[in-house]
Design a protein around this motif. Structure first.
Motif, PDB file in Angstrom:
ATOM      1  N   GLN A  54       0.834  -1.203   0.000  1.00 40.32           N
ATOM      2  CA  GLN A  54       0.000   0.000   0.000  1.00 40.32           C
ATOM      3  C   GLN A  54       0.871   1.257   0.000  1.00 40.32           C
ATOM      4  O   GLN A  54       0.567   2.229  -0.696  1.00 40.32           O
ATOM      5  CB  GLN A  54      -0.909  -0.008   1.217  1.00 40.32           C
ATOM      6  N   LEU A  55       1.949   1.223   0.769  1.00 38.52           N
ATOM      7  CA  LEU A  55       2.839   2.379   0.831  1.00 38.52           C
ATOM      8  C   LEU A  55       3.589   2.564  -0.484  1.00 38.52           C
ATOM      9  O   LEU A  55       3.683   3.676  -1.006  1.00 38.52           O
ATOM     10  CB  LEU A  55       3.824   2.197   1.997  1.00 38.52           C
ATOM     11  N   GLU A  56       4.082   1.470  -1.028  1.00 36.92           N
ATOM     12  CA  GLU A  56       4.909   1.555  -2.241  1.00 36.92           C
ATOM     13  C   GLU A  56       4.100   2.020  -3.454  1.00 36.92           C
ATOM     14  O   GLU A  56       4.596   2.758  -4.303  1.00 36.92           O
ATOM     15  CB  GLU A  56       5.546   0.194  -2.529  1.00 36.92           C
ATOM     16  N   PHE A  57       2.826   1.582  -3.519  1.00 35.22           N
ATOM     17  CA  PHE A  57       2.015   1.908  -4.699  1.00 35.22           C
ATOM     18  C   PHE A  57       0.886   2.879  -4.341  1.00 35.22           C
ATOM     19  O   PHE A  57      -0.195   2.830  -4.939  1.00 35.22           O
ATOM     20  CB  PHE A  57       1.428   0.623  -5.285  1.00 35.22           C
ATOM     21  N   SER A  58       1.123   3.700  -3.371  1.00 37.77           N
ATOM     22  CA  SER A  58       0.089   4.649  -2.957  1.00 37.77           C
ATOM     23  C   SER A  58      -0.192   5.680  -4.044  1.00 37.77           C
ATOM     24  O   SER A  58      -1.317   6.165  -4.179  1.00 37.77           O
ATOM     25  CB  SER A  58       0.519   5.338  -1.665  1.00 37.77           C
ATOM     26  N   GLU A  59       0.823   6.030  -4.820  1.00 36.37           N
ATOM     27  CA  GLU A  59       0.634   7.049  -5.862  1.00 36.37           C
ATOM     28  C   GLU A  59       0.440   6.432  -7.241  1.00 36.37           C
ATOM     29  O   GLU A  59      -0.299   6.978  -8.063  1.00 36.37           O
ATOM     30  CB  GLU A  59       1.848   7.989  -5.878  1.00 36.37           C
ATOM     31  N   ASN A  60       1.094   5.336  -7.525  1.00 34.88           N
ATOM     32  CA  ASN A  60       1.015   4.715  -8.852  1.00 34.88           C
ATOM     33  C   ASN A  60       0.355   3.347  -8.735  1.00 34.88           C
ATOM     34  O   ASN A  60       1.005   2.339  -8.467  1.00 34.88           O
ATOM     35  CB  ASN A  60       2.410   4.573  -9.466  1.00 34.88           C
ATOM     36  N   LYS A  61      -0.937   3.336  -8.883  1.00 36.06           N
ATOM     37  CA  LYS A  61      -1.681   2.065  -8.820  1.00 36.06           C
ATOM     38  C   LYS A  61      -1.372   1.220 -10.062  1.00 36.06           C
ATOM     39  O   LYS A  61      -1.398   1.734 -11.179  1.00 36.06           O
ATOM     40  CB  LYS A  61      -3.176   2.356  -8.744  1.00 36.06           C
TER      41      LYS A  61
ATOM     42  N   ALA B 156       0.771 -16.871  -4.032  1.00 36.12           N
ATOM     43  CA  ALA B 156       0.689 -15.431  -4.297  1.00 36.12           C
ATOM     44  C   ALA B 156      -0.748 -15.011  -4.586  1.00 36.12           C
ATOM     45  O   ALA B 156      -1.216 -13.962  -4.133  1.00 36.12           O
ATOM     46  CB  ALA B 156       1.593 -15.079  -5.464  1.00 36.12           C
ATOM     47  N   LEU B 157      -1.477 -15.843  -5.357  1.00 37.62           N
ATOM     48  CA  LEU B 157      -2.887 -15.516  -5.667  1.00 37.62           C
ATOM     49  C   LEU B 157      -3.745 -15.565  -4.398  1.00 37.62           C
ATOM     50  O   LEU B 157      -4.609 -14.718  -4.185  1.00 37.62           O
ATOM     51  CB  LEU B 157      -3.422 -16.492  -6.720  1.00 37.62           C
ATOM     52  N   GLN B 158      -3.478 -16.583  -3.541  1.00 33.30           N
ATOM     53  CA  GLN B 158      -4.253 -16.699  -2.306  1.00 33.30           C
ATOM     54  C   GLN B 158      -4.003 -15.495  -1.394  1.00 33.30           C
ATOM     55  O   GLN B 158      -4.922 -14.974  -0.761  1.00 33.30           O
ATOM     56  CB  GLN B 158      -3.861 -17.995  -1.590  1.00 33.30           C
ATOM     57  N   PHE B 159      -2.755 -15.040  -1.352  1.00 35.98           N
ATOM     58  CA  PHE B 159      -2.441 -13.824  -0.574  1.00 35.98           C
ATOM     59  C   PHE B 159      -3.232 -12.638  -1.105  1.00 35.98           C
ATOM     60  O   PHE B 159      -3.811 -11.864  -0.344  1.00 35.98           O
ATOM     61  CB  PHE B 159      -0.930 -13.545  -0.652  1.00 35.98           C
ATOM     62  N   LEU B 160      -3.292 -12.492  -2.420  1.00 35.78           N
ATOM     63  CA  LEU B 160      -3.990 -11.351  -3.026  1.00 35.78           C
ATOM     64  C   LEU B 160      -5.487 -11.412  -2.758  1.00 35.78           C
ATOM     65  O   LEU B 160      -6.135 -10.380  -2.586  1.00 35.78           O
ATOM     66  CB  LEU B 160      -3.716 -11.333  -4.538  1.00 35.78           C
ATOM     67  N   LEU B 161      -6.059 -12.645  -2.721  1.00 32.64           N
ATOM     68  CA  LEU B 161      -7.505 -12.773  -2.555  1.00 32.64           C
ATOM     69  C   LEU B 161      -7.932 -12.821  -1.094  1.00 32.64           C
ATOM     70  O   LEU B 161      -9.132 -12.755  -0.806  1.00 32.64           O
ATOM     71  CB  LEU B 161      -7.992 -14.036  -3.265  1.00 32.64           C
ATOM     72  N   SER B 162      -6.974 -12.993  -0.177  1.00 34.49           N
ATOM     73  CA  SER B 162      -7.346 -13.074   1.241  1.00 34.49           C
ATOM     74  C   SER B 162      -6.787 -11.862   1.991  1.00 34.49           C
ATOM     75  O   SER B 162      -7.477 -10.838   2.123  1.00 34.49           O
ATOM     76  CB  SER B 162      -6.844 -14.389   1.840  1.00 34.49           C
ATOM     77  N   GLU B 163      -5.531 -11.945   2.473  1.00 31.87           N
ATOM     78  CA  GLU B 163      -4.974 -10.836   3.221  1.00 31.87           C
ATOM     79  C   GLU B 163      -4.894  -9.566   2.385  1.00 31.87           C
ATOM     80  O   GLU B 163      -5.098  -8.456   2.878  1.00 31.87           O
ATOM     81  CB  GLU B 163      -3.573 -11.192   3.762  1.00 31.87           C
ATOM     82  N   GLY B 164      -4.619  -9.722   1.071  1.00 38.18           N
ATOM     83  CA  GLY B 164      -4.464  -8.542   0.214  1.00 38.18           C
ATOM     84  C   GLY B 164      -5.687  -8.196  -0.588  1.00 38.18           C
ATOM     85  O   GLY B 164      -5.577  -7.567  -1.636  1.00 38.18           O
ATOM     86  N   LYS B 165      -6.874  -8.655  -0.154  1.00 39.07           N
ATOM     87  CA  LYS B 165      -8.074  -8.388  -0.954  1.00 39.07           C
ATOM     88  C   LYS B 165      -8.406  -6.906  -1.022  1.00 39.07           C
ATOM     89  O   LYS B 165      -9.129  -6.474  -1.931  1.00 39.07           O
ATOM     90  CB  LYS B 165      -9.251  -9.173  -0.394  1.00 39.07           C
TER      91      LYS B 165
ATOM     92  N   LEU C   3      -6.146  -4.621  -1.499  1.00 38.68           N
ATOM     93  CA  LEU C   3      -5.126  -3.956  -2.305  1.00 38.68           C
ATOM     94  C   LEU C   3      -5.651  -3.662  -3.707  1.00 38.68           C
ATOM     95  O   LEU C   3      -6.212  -4.544  -4.369  1.00 38.68           O
ATOM     96  CB  LEU C   3      -3.880  -4.839  -2.408  1.00 38.68           C
ATOM     97  N   PHE C   4      -5.459  -2.470  -4.182  1.00 41.27           N
ATOM     98  CA  PHE C   4      -5.703  -2.087  -5.573  1.00 41.27           C
ATOM     99  C   PHE C   4      -7.082  -2.556  -6.057  1.00 41.27           C
ATOM    100  O   PHE C   4      -7.181  -3.378  -6.973  1.00 41.27           O
ATOM    101  CB  PHE C   4      -4.618  -2.655  -6.485  1.00 41.27           C
ATOM    102  N   PRO C   5      -8.170  -2.135  -5.433  1.00 46.91           N
ATOM    103  CA  PRO C   5      -9.503  -2.591  -5.880  1.00 46.91           C
ATOM    104  C   PRO C   5      -9.739  -2.230  -7.343  1.00 46.91           C
ATOM    105  O   PRO C   5      -9.370  -1.162  -7.813  1.00 46.91           O
ATOM    106  CB  PRO C   5     -10.455  -1.826  -4.942  1.00 46.91           C
ATOM    107  N   GLY C   6     -10.359  -3.146  -8.049  1.00 48.86           N
ATOM    108  CA  GLY C   6     -10.677  -2.930  -9.467  1.00 48.86           C
ATOM    109  C   GLY C   6      -9.552  -3.283 -10.414  1.00 48.86           C
ATOM    110  O   GLY C   6      -9.752  -3.318 -11.628  1.00 48.86           O
TER     111      GLY C   6
END
Length: 1017
Positions: free
Chosen positions: A76-83, A94-103, A105-108
């Motif tokens: 979130q910090l690293e890509f706060s300006e450049n989504k 990696a996909l499970q992380f994105l869909l669970s803990e990182g759900k 992150l970067f909506p849409g």
């Protein structure tokens, strides 16, 4: 976590940001090839500038939630300006992380993921339950450890045990369970040991102590039992170094680390597939609209060096195996040297011959010539092929040991062409003459080999050498035996491929896009298009002859959008002009020979399948309408029974005088008409009780012929054609009369100005694959009843709906639209089929097909003489009906006839009432369909304790429970709702009288008139 960024070519558009998420740390090299190909493909495949951001999540070493939470904060910090514009998770973790803990992150942001095919079900569940609305697609990679084990057992058939090396991380524990499932079928033949949950030292010790006839399967090893982490290549190198038996693996990057091979997935191919989907998303497509692709590109791959190390024969390799580091042949390794040496030898030979003739003048040259001759002799003798020098007459002057060993006859004594197979001697002689004339030449001929061996083909190359003006021929021959075998294998493969294409059941062809024609069409494609030969198909102009006007540019433009296309459906035009629905797959390619684009296509005729799908949709609609109609008719029957019954009772109380009696009669007649309508609904829904018997349809036609003239009128010409040897069928005669009458009235209404009516019967035999309007008729023998008229006919839209209930083309008030729906229901319930053939202003023909039976015609029993009524005062009746108003009607009506009546609203109450009643109960009158306990179930329970109680069933329609009710003598005692009280009393008296005369039979009855007769037109 390590982040890196890559840039694509500059452009005027904002850059596309792609975030790559790897589940391991940046030291793992398992996806190096994948990463390289993904980046290069995206750089070349996307028009805009591309920025790559790579994040190594290290989820294998740190699988806990705290680490995941830190990762989310960092991202979130690293890509706060450049989504990012696209996220590419590499691996399921990696996909499970994105869909669970990182759900969060970067909506849409769309996702193109790479994951194992074993996780496909979990991925789909994650996608379905994902509440963020994130678009996801990807590639499911396949690993096939069982196929790797198959390869090991094929290469080493004496294998007795297998050691499977797997680490201890959470990912690897899941993998161990998967391996145990995959290897379960092998436990009966070999011993499988899983080296997991062990420190690395113990694993290496067990590997080093592996006995003979053992193979080791290394999947991946990240963490040992002590928590020490290893790079995948590092762990593999340790295992192969310790092993004294062959090691197999499942990833192509393991080749070169001491493994023999395995069924290996190519990471670079996965990178290409991910790049293709990613490019489509970056170009504007929704990720969710791109189907998830399953990668099946894994192939058997082996390391030739390890095959030689473990003395494994290449002959055991499966046909499609890829062998890396294969040992090349002597010719392949030294062909340039051999050519150079041969050239050198020829040159040196010329020098030697020249020096021989100048020995007297140049002593030093003689020594040099001797030295060169010695060298040339050594070179010539070491050549792998045949070397020979001949004079102009063909006498052999010089040859090497190979020539002397191979030749059948002594080279010093044999005639000029004595060692050449006779059929090739003329060609060899012409080649000799060409060499002497032009200075060089070549020829292919068979050489007579030594006794006991087969003749060998050789390719001879010769040059003319002149010494002191005398010409000589120096020739070198190369053995072509292996080359010929390879050529034969290629020709055999080409013939097999050609045979496959020519005999394939699917249409296969090649289309030249610019020329707008076929270049090739196999017999199946020619047949699909309705032509007799390939020549007819090759002269077609496709945009004109193959496509309809509205679709001429449709399909041909589609395949050119991508190199490959699959399961594309479109419509072609056959030779006879009829459409044919085709499902095609193929590819587009460029061809310099044809001067443009080519489309290679495989086409399947799916016309019949489409018709079946449409017919299934129509059948489902008719079934739904039938269920609705039957349910409505059931409820109406109860209501109509109350109306008719109370009208009858009030009429009996008032007598036949007065205006009120006339009005009651009007109410009763309206109820009878409504009962006829419900009977039609029951007929359509196939829920009425049929009294079937074996009959001849000719008798049905003859029975209706008496009223035909009165029904038709004088302006309609009638023609009846009955088959004299018509087969028999099993149906309800009364219902068949109703079918015929409905069709006749339908025909009459279609001819308001008169016309011609034809009734016909015939025997029909259908073989397999018979269709009418897309409906398949099973093969067998049928009897046909046909009704044709010369009336107004119907268009296609009307013809599709004629059997639907309440559909009519008549003016309002002239028909209910149930006539042909009744025909449809009766015929279907009788196991038959009905079809209509009609065109506007050309009349209509209805054909009914009923299965033939090989049984004698059943003659209906003569109606029994009317019997005197029994005195009702001595009888007690138990009436069970769940509808309150109808139950009260039965109570009033039967009590008015003098019966003692016990009433109950359900089966349980009825059993209790019967138990409390001390006297006999001669007859139980019960509804069939009731809550809690059905009528048949009640009858079964009651007759166990009251064996002398008979049962009379009441029903508004025929469910399976009614159809299965029979007495021991095989007869069903049923009165169908609605009915008159007097009819019920007559039925009761018939049953009670039968108790005094057991041999008599009581058939089921339907007392009210059958459904009315009308058509939809």
């Amino acid at each position: 976590m390590v982040s890196s960024m890559g840039w694509a070519q500059e452009s005027g558009h904002p850059p596309k940001r792609v975030l790559l998420l790897y589940s391991f740390d940046n030291e793992e090299g398992i996806y190096t090839g994948f990463d390289h190909v993904l980046r290069s493909q995206l750089r070349s495949g996307v028009r805009d500038r591309v920025e790559f951001y790579t994040e190594y999540l290290d989820l294998v070493r740190f699988p806990g939630p705290a680490h995941a939470a830190n990762l989310v904060k960092l991202l979130q910090l690293e890509f706060s300006e450049n989504k990012p514009d696209l996220i590419v998770p590499v691996s399921y973790s990696a996909l499970q992380f994105l869909l669970s803990e990182g759900k969060g992150l970067f909506p849409g942001t769309p996702v193109v993921a790479l994951f194992n095919a074993r996780r496909l079900g979990e991925v789909k569940r994650h996608i379905a339950s994902d509440g963020t609305g994130r678009d996801i697609t990807g590639v499911a990679s396949t690993d096939e450890p069982a196929r790797t084990l198959d390869l090991a057992l094929q290469l080493q058939p004496d294998t007795q045990r297998v050691f499977v090396v797997v680490g201890c991380s959470q990912v690897e524990k899941y993998w161990v369970n998967q391996l145990k499932q995959d290897f379960l079928p092998y436990r009966q033949t070999i011993e499988i040991t899983y080296l997991t949950d062990l420190p690395m030292n113990d694993v290496l010790r067990r590997v080093a102590e592996a006995p003979p006839h053992t193979v080791i399967l290394d999947s991946f090893f990240f963490e040992d039992a002590r928590g020490q982490f290893f790079l995948e290549e590092e762990a593999l190198d340790l295992v192969t170094a310790a092993a004294h038996v062959p090691v197999y693996a499942i990833y192509s990057n393991d080749i070169g680390h001491g493994v023999v091979g395995g069924r290996m997935t190519d990471p670079e191919n996965l990178g290409r597939q991910i790049a293709s989907a990613a490019a489509r998303v970056l170009s504007g497509e929704r990720a969710a609209s791109i189907p998830i692709v399953s990668d099946d590109s894994a192939v058997d791959t082996v390391d030739g060096r390890q095959l030689r190390r473990w003395n494994i024969s290449e002959k055991r390799l499966p046909a499609s195996t890829v062998e890396l580091f294969r040992e090349t042949s002597l010719w392949q390794r030294y062909r340039y040297l051999i050519v150079a040496v041969i050239s050198l030898c020829i040159l040196e030979t010329m020098l030697i011959l020249a020096l021989l003739f100048s020995v007297g003048r140049h002593r030093r040259a003689e020594k040099a010539l001797l030295r060169e001759k010695t060298l040339a002799d050594a070179v010539i003798e070491s050549l792998p092929g045949i070397f020979v020098v001949q004079d102009k007459a063909g006498k052999n002057l010089r040859w090497n040991k190979n020539a002397e060993t191979v030749a059948r006859y002594n080279l010093a004594e044999v005639s000029p062409l004595g060692n050449v197979v006779e059929k090739h001697r003329d060609a060899v002689q012409r080649a000799r003459e060409e060499i002497l004339e032009r200075g060089s030449g070549s020829v292919e001929a068979e050489f007579l080999s030594a006794e006991g061996t087969a003749n060998a083909p050789y390719y001879f190359t010769g040059v003319r050498v002149e010494l002191e003006g005398i010409p000589y021929i120096a020739a070198i021959g190369i053995d072509l035996t292996e080359t010929k075998k390879a050529e034969q294998a290629v020709r055999r493969s080409e013939a097999e491929l050609r045979s496959f294409i020519e005999n394939a059941p699917y249409g296969i062809g090649t289309i030249a896009v610019q020329q707008d024609r076929f270049l090739h069409a196999n017999p199946a494609l020619v047949k699909l298009l309705g032509y007799q030969s390939e020549a007819e198909a090759l002269v077609l102009t496709l945009s004109r002859d193959l496509y309809f006007d509205s679709d001429a540019g449709g399909f041909r433009a589609q395949p050119t959008r991508a190199d490959f296309f699959s399961a594309v459906e479109f419509t072609w035009k056959r030779k006879d002009g009829k459409p044919v629905v085709v499902r095609a797959s193929g590819r587009r390619l460029s061809s310099l020979a044809s001067g443009g684009e080519l489309i290679e296509i495989i086409a399947e005729d799916v016309t019949a399948r489409k018709l079946m799908e449409e017919q299934l949709h129509h059948a489902q609609k008719m079934e739904a309408l039938g269920q609705l109609a039957g349910s409505v008719a059931h409820d109406f029957n109860n209501l109509l029974g109350v109306i008719i019954g109370y009208s009858e009772l009030i009429s009996a109380d008032l007598g036949a005088q007065g205006q009120i009696s006339a009005r009651l009669e009007t109410i009763k007649k309206a109820g009878v008409r409504a009962a006829a309508l419900t009977s039609q609904l029951l007929a359509f829904s196939r829920r009425q009780v049929l009294q079937t018997r074996v009959l001849n349809l000719n008798s049905v036609v003859s029975e209706t012929q008496k009223m035909l003239q009165r029904l038709m009128g004088e302006d309609i010409e009638q023609k009846i054609v009955l088959a004299p040897t018509l087969g028999k069928t099993k149906a309800d005669p009364g219902q068949m009369v109703q079918v015929l009458m409905n069709l006749l009235v339908n025909a009459r209404d279609a001819m308001p100005a008169g016309g011609k009516l034809t009734i016909e019967t015939a025997n029909i035999s259908f073989e397999g694959g018979t269709y009418f309007d897309g409906v398949a008729v099973p093969p067998g023998e049928y009897v046909m009843l046909s009704v044709s008229d010369s009336g107004t006919g119907m268009d296609a839209e009307t013809r599709e709906r004629i059997f639907e209930p309440f559909f009519t083309t008549k003016p309002e008030g002239k028909g209910t639209g149930l006539g042909l729906a009744t025909v449809y229901g009766i015929v279907k319930q009788s196991g038959g089929y009905v079809f209509a053939d009609s065109e506007l202003r050309k009349g209509t023909t209805f054909k009914v097909y009923l299965p033939q039976v090989d049984l004698p015609v059943e003659v209906p029993a003569s109606p029994a003489a009317k019997v005197a009524e029994l005195p009702p005062e001595s009888e007690t009746l138990l009436v069970v009906e769940d509808e309150r108003t109808f139950r009260e009607l039965l109570l009033d009506g039967l009590q008015s006839k003098g019966y003692r009546v016990l009433v109950a609203s359900n089966g349980a109450d009825a059993l209790q009432i019967a138990e409390r009643h001390n006297g006999p109960i001669p007859l139980l009158i019960t509804d069939v369909i009731m809550p809690q306990m059905s009528g048949p179930e009640l009858a079964k329970c009651l007759t166990k304790v009251r064996r002398n109680t008979d049962v009379l069933y009441m029903s508004g329609y025929a469910e399976d429970k009614v159809s299965n009710i029979t007495k021991s003598e095989g007869e069903l005692m049923l009165i169908q709702k609605p009915f008159y009280i007097d009819e019920l009393v007559r039925k009761i008296q018939e049953i009670l009288r039968r108790k005094n005369a057991p041999s008599s039979a009581v058939a089921s009855s339907r007392e009210l008139p059958r459904a009315g007769v009308e058509g939809p037109r």
